[in-house]
Design an enzyme around this catalytic site. Structure first.
Site, PDB file in Angstrom:
ATOM      1  N   LYS A  20       0.844  -1.213   0.000  1.00 39.12           N
ATOM      2  CA  LYS A  20       0.000   0.000   0.000  1.00 39.12           C
ATOM      3  C   LYS A  20       0.872   1.253   0.000  1.00 39.12           C
ATOM      4  O   LYS A  20       0.444   2.325  -0.423  1.00 39.12           O
ATOM      5  CB  LYS A  20      -0.994   0.000   1.163  1.00 39.12           C
ATOM      6  CG  LYS A  20      -0.395  -0.115   2.564  1.00 39.12           C
ATOM      7  CD  LYS A  20      -0.043   1.166   3.228  1.00 39.12           C
ATOM      8  CE  LYS A  20       0.830   0.943   4.428  1.00 39.12           C
ATOM      9  NZ  LYS A  20       1.222   2.157   5.136  1.00 39.12           N
ATOM     10  N   THR A  77      -3.292   5.753   4.409  1.00 37.40           N
ATOM     11  CA  THR A  77      -1.988   6.159   3.855  1.00 37.40           C
ATOM     12  C   THR A  77      -2.149   7.064   2.642  1.00 37.40           C
ATOM     13  O   THR A  77      -1.319   7.930   2.400  1.00 37.40           O
ATOM     14  CB  THR A  77      -1.169   4.914   3.448  1.00 37.40           C
ATOM     15  OG1 THR A  77      -1.318   3.947   4.453  1.00 37.40           O
ATOM     16  CG2 THR A  77       0.282   5.234   3.287  1.00 37.40           C
TER      17      THR A  77
END
Ligand SMILES: NC(=O)c1ccc[n+]([C@@H]2O[C@H](COP(=O)([O-])OP(=O)(O)OC[C@H]3O[C@@H](n4cnc5c(N)ncnc54)[C@H](O)[C@@H]3O)[C@@H](O)[C@H]2O)c1
Length: 333
Positions: free
Chosen positions: A187, A244
């Site tokens: 990610k 994120t």
């Protein structure tokens, strides 16, 4: 319980404070004397401004602090996970559980961090991974957070769950270690891309598309490596991806913003300062995708930008004009 946290960056410190709050006796190990001195003299970690370190937190640079600890938390950057585990191996108590809280893939071998740690500490030490949407800055400020503790050994996963869990920090247990670690590492690549889109002035539509298709390709790789598809819809997958790709706490996203604004990638990584895990994970994504024959167009595009100097605008156009696809590959099968 006597516990030690190895690595006194933002994340190691936030977790040490959490464990202390849960009533444990906690030692926090710093890599350098200088880092430990700053913690001692200022009473806080520079990454967690305004969060005081209680006197009960034992600050040390002696790795022997792991002696007598049934659980040891490893919170170094991913590049140092193996070397630190090697140094820890002769000091660990028999049966001690090691919890990896770093997010990355080993650069040279493309092994997951728990695999690298297991190779160094040998049989008899269950290894767990703790992951999920959890910025150190927010955990340090006691913001309600939920994560997942994964281990092949169910007892180890549930022990980690019990140690960390409290009313502001909820921990789910999972047996899918590969899926959780892969999601955590990959990610960061998508967060770099999301930042890059922001830096180039793209909109929310672009970022949502990037996150969704990014998760699809991460899951494809994770399943090819033995992970479970459901994990990618969980906290370590979509949960961590959301946090994120949308937060300014993310170094990966901030690095991507600089690149999108025209800063050369290597310089952007230097400007961010702390470890930008996604920069390295992009190289691993390419190596793993090539090796396993998995299609990862966004990660491949990130690799071209980060390592081959390709213009992000050109890459974006190429991604948008790829041959047409079905969203679900076996829709009509
Ligand atoms: N910061 C977060 O919000 C957060 C949250 C979840 C996971 N993580 C992961 O945790 C890991 C650590 O992140 P961080 O934010 O605490 O990083 P950081 O940059 O704040 O700290 C890293 C720590 O590792 C130490 N270190 C550097 N080189 C080392 C070496 N060779 N051997 C041992 N230790 C060394 C540094 O001295 C520093 O204390 C990363 O993999 C990151 O992806 C971070």
């Amino acid at each position: 319980m006597k516990l030690s946290v190895i690595g006194s960056g933002g994340w190691g410190t936030a977790l040490a404070l959490l464990l202390l709050e849960n009533g444990h006796e906690v030692a926090l190990w710093s890599y350098t004397e200088e880092e430990s001195r700053v913690l001692r003299e200022t009473g806080e970690n520079p990454m967690l401004k305004g969060v005081p370190l209680p006197v009960e937190l034992a600050l040390t640079t002696d790795l022997a602090c792991v002696r007598g600890c049934p659980v040891v938390v490893l919170a170094t950057p991913s590049f140092a996970a193996r070397s630190t585990a090697r140094r820890l191996a002769p000091l660990l108590d028999p049966g001690a559980v090691v919890v990896s809280v770093s997010k990355g893939i080993e650069q040279e071998t493309s092994r997951t961090l728990t695999q690298a740690i297991e190779e160094e500490i040998g049989e008899g030490h269950p290894v767990a991974a703790l992951s999920g949407p959890s910025h150190a800055e927010e955990v340090g400020r006691r913001v309600p957070t939920a994560v997942v503790a994964a281990a092949r050994d169910q007892g180890a996963a549930e022990l980690v769950q019990d140690l960390f869990m409290n009313p502001r920090f909820r921990v789910y247990a999972s047996g899918d270690v590969v899926g959780v670690e892969l999601a955590a590492a990959m990610k960061n690549v998508i967060a770099l891309c999301a930042g890059c889109c922001d830096g180039m002035g793209c909109g929310d539509n672009t970022k949502a598309a990037l996150m969704t298709r990014g998760l699809t390709e991460i899951a494809r790789l994770g399943v090819a490596m033995g992970g479970r598809k459901e994990t990618f819809a969980g906290l370590a997958g979509v949960g961590d991806l959301i946090v994120t790709c949308t937060s300014m706490h993310s170094r990966n996203r901030r690095c991507g913003i600089l690149i999108g604004q025209g800063t050369p990638p290597a310089q952007a990584v230097r400007e961010i300062g702390g470890v930008v895990e996604g920069y390295y994970a992009a190289a691993n994504a390419k190596a793993l995708a090539d090796k396993l024959g998995v299609e990862m167009p966004i990660s491949a595009a990130a690799y071209e930008v980060l390592y081959r100097g390709k213009d992000p605008m050109v890459v974006l156009r190429e991604l948008m004009t790829r041959e047409k696809k079905h969203e679900i590959e076996d829709s009509w099968v």
